[in-house]
Design an enzyme around this catalytic site. Sequence first.
Site, PDB file in Angstrom:
ATOM      1  N   TYR A 139       0.859  -1.183   0.000  1.00 40.57           N
ATOM      2  CA  TYR A 139       0.000   0.000   0.000  1.00 40.57           C
ATOM      3  C   TYR A 139       0.895   1.232   0.000  1.00 40.57           C
ATOM      4  O   TYR A 139       1.845   1.298   0.778  1.00 40.57           O
ATOM      5  CB  TYR A 139      -0.885  -0.007   1.251  1.00 40.57           C
ATOM      6  CG  TYR A 139      -1.776   1.209   1.385  1.00 40.57           C
ATOM      7  CD1 TYR A 139      -2.887   1.370   0.568  1.00 40.57           C
ATOM      8  CD2 TYR A 139      -1.512   2.189   2.341  1.00 40.57           C
ATOM      9  CE1 TYR A 139      -3.704   2.486   0.696  1.00 40.57           C
ATOM     10  CE2 TYR A 139      -2.330   3.306   2.475  1.00 40.57           C
ATOM     11  CZ  TYR A 139      -3.421   3.448   1.647  1.00 40.57           C
ATOM     12  OH  TYR A 139      -4.236   4.547   1.776  1.00 40.57           O
ATOM     13  N   ASP A 231       9.388   2.770  -0.359  1.00 44.05           N
ATOM     14  CA  ASP A 231       8.366   3.464   0.414  1.00 44.05           C
ATOM     15  C   ASP A 231       8.581   3.092   1.878  1.00 44.05           C
ATOM     16  O   ASP A 231       8.133   2.055   2.339  1.00 44.05           O
ATOM     17  CB  ASP A 231       6.965   3.067  -0.074  1.00 44.05           C
ATOM     18  CG  ASP A 231       5.883   3.781   0.730  1.00 44.05           C
ATOM     19  OD1 ASP A 231       6.231   4.585   1.622  1.00 44.05           O
ATOM     20  OD2 ASP A 231       4.687   3.516   0.468  1.00 44.05           O
ATOM     21  N   LYS A 259       4.805   8.972   8.738  1.00 44.59           N
ATOM     22  CA  LYS A 259       4.504   8.391  10.058  1.00 44.59           C
ATOM     23  C   LYS A 259       5.510   8.762  11.155  1.00 44.59           C
ATOM     24  O   LYS A 259       5.455   9.855  11.679  1.00 44.59           O
ATOM     25  CB  LYS A 259       4.386   6.872   9.910  1.00 44.59           C
ATOM     26  CG  LYS A 259       3.291   6.523   8.866  1.00 44.59           C
ATOM     27  CD  LYS A 259       2.557   5.281   9.199  1.00 44.59           C
ATOM     28  CE  LYS A 259       1.633   4.904   8.074  1.00 44.59           C
ATOM     29  NZ  LYS A 259       0.330   4.493   8.463  1.00 44.59           N
TER      30      LYS A 259
HETATM   31  C1  LIG Z   1       3.721   2.091   3.261  1.00 45.14           C
HETATM   32  C2  LIG Z   1       2.766   3.235   3.224  1.00 45.14           C
HETATM   33  N1  LIG Z   1       2.894   4.158   2.267  1.00 45.14           N
HETATM   34  C3  LIG Z   1       2.078   5.223   2.186  1.00 45.14           C
HETATM   35  C4  LIG Z   1       1.049   5.390   3.091  1.00 45.14           C
HETATM   36  C5  LIG Z   1       0.146   6.579   2.992  1.00 45.14           C
HETATM   37  O1  LIG Z   1       0.421   7.445   4.035  1.00 45.14           O
HETATM   38  P1  LIG Z   1      -0.689   8.520   4.505  1.00 45.14           P
HETATM   39  O2  LIG Z   1      -1.762   7.738   5.169  1.00 45.14           O
HETATM   40  O3  LIG Z   1       0.078   9.424   5.432  1.00 45.14           O
HETATM   41  O4  LIG Z   1      -1.136   9.218   3.281  1.00 45.14           O
HETATM   42  C6  LIG Z   1       0.877   4.453   4.108  1.00 45.14           C
HETATM   43  C7  LIG Z   1      -0.225   4.606   5.069  1.00 45.14           C
HETATM   44  O5  LIG Z   1      -0.558   3.742   5.830  1.00 45.14           O
HETATM   45  C8  LIG Z   1       1.752   3.349   4.180  1.00 45.14           C
HETATM   46  O6  LIG Z   1       1.611   2.422   5.123  1.00 45.14           O
END
Ligand SMILES: Cc1ncc(COP(=O)(O)O)c(C=O)c1O
Length: 423
Positions: A139, A231, A259
């Site tokens: 994700y 990511d 995060k």
């Molecule tokens: C691996 C990863 N990338 C991107 C995101 C998206 O982040 P945000 O919720 O701050 O938009 C998340 C959110 O859980 C994530 O776990």
Amino acid sequence: MDRSAALYARARRAVASGVNSPIRHYDPYPFFAERARGGAVWDADGRRYVDLCGAYGAMLLGHRNAAVMAAVSAQLRRGTLYCMPTAAETELSELISRDYPSMRRVRLVNTGLEATMAAIRLARGHTGRTKVVKFDGCYHGAHDYALVRAGSGVAHYGLADSAGSLRAAARETRVARYNDGASLERAMGDDVAAVIIEPVMANMGVIPPRRGFLRRVARAARSHGALLIFDETVTGYRLGRGGAQGEYGVMPDITTLGKALGGGLPIAALGGRRDVMDSLAPAGPVYEASTFAGNPVSVAAATASVREVRRLGPKMYPRLERECAALAARVSDAASSRGLPHTVNRAASMFQVFFSASPVTDRDSAMASDRALFARLAAGLRSRGVFVPPSQFEAAFLCHAHTQADLSRVALAYEAAMGALAP
Ligand SMILES: Cc1ncc(COP(=O)(O)O)c(C=O)c1O
């Protein structure tokens, strides 16, 4: 009726679907949070829960960390938003580059979504190619470029992607199987702009990479002239100060952080090779912009948080690792002694239990676990004062502020909740 039930009934009339992010909902209604401190959160009825959700990994240092709070309070007195450059943004970017040497230049954004969306556009703009390879179950945020075979809430609600997202974007995306080098080779080609991966998958539960897998991903990207995007929205500052790239020794071309970077305030970052990052406007032709980017309050929180992590890290990371390993072992023993087939996966301070007798190494094996049983486990934990993300496809997170009393409460709650599930 408790207050959360009444608040939810009211929210349903004013708030779309009653919650501002789908994964916050669970049946029959979610508890409404009122305050949090350290490793705990209190609901609207005054009940205390040990918090293993930690804002989905953001609260590495725990709620209301003193250094973060002091930095935020000091900044509030100087203003909340200027939309002009500040020295503090440069200082934070320098700190990030020191912890993540692959991030030679940094751009600050607000959310993980923005960071990965910009990273993908940047990779396309820089290489002049359009295809992106992602991994089944990873994700990367709720935008069209990445909402293809995504994990997290998308998998939880059984959606292949999202209604309304562009078919054209999906057609430019190829999906490979996580932990499967051959499947990646099949997806690659000289039209691929980027390979994007969660170096530890944290949105199908926790799924660590097999030994050598990340190196293979890096080799495949390089040999096809594609950029590698790590990511690290979850793993950044979580697996260690230098994230997954530090732990596994694999350097991506572009990294996204979010995060845990912000100490609980909204901030994220993308960064990478100098030549690649110089493709961003105004120096280059790839457009990315936001009113709130580098807002001084979030920057103050992130700078304080990163400094705390640098101070505490040498002891904090090994301790969190030990505590999480011990807890994961107790959770596994509890399931075994009650005759529940299961697998517990862990990486650093995050773990997840799957009710499946087979190893969980990718999206398909995660989907094969008994999710109804997991939902009962999460409810059992809540009723025993422990809050874990309500979905099988998220992770439980330990934080620096959890006390020994919190951890024993969590272990006892898992044991009792497993007991209540036993066949
Ligand atoms: C691996 C990863 N990338 C991107 C995101 C998206 O982040 P945000 O919720 O701050 O938009 C998340 C959110 O859980 C994530 O776990």
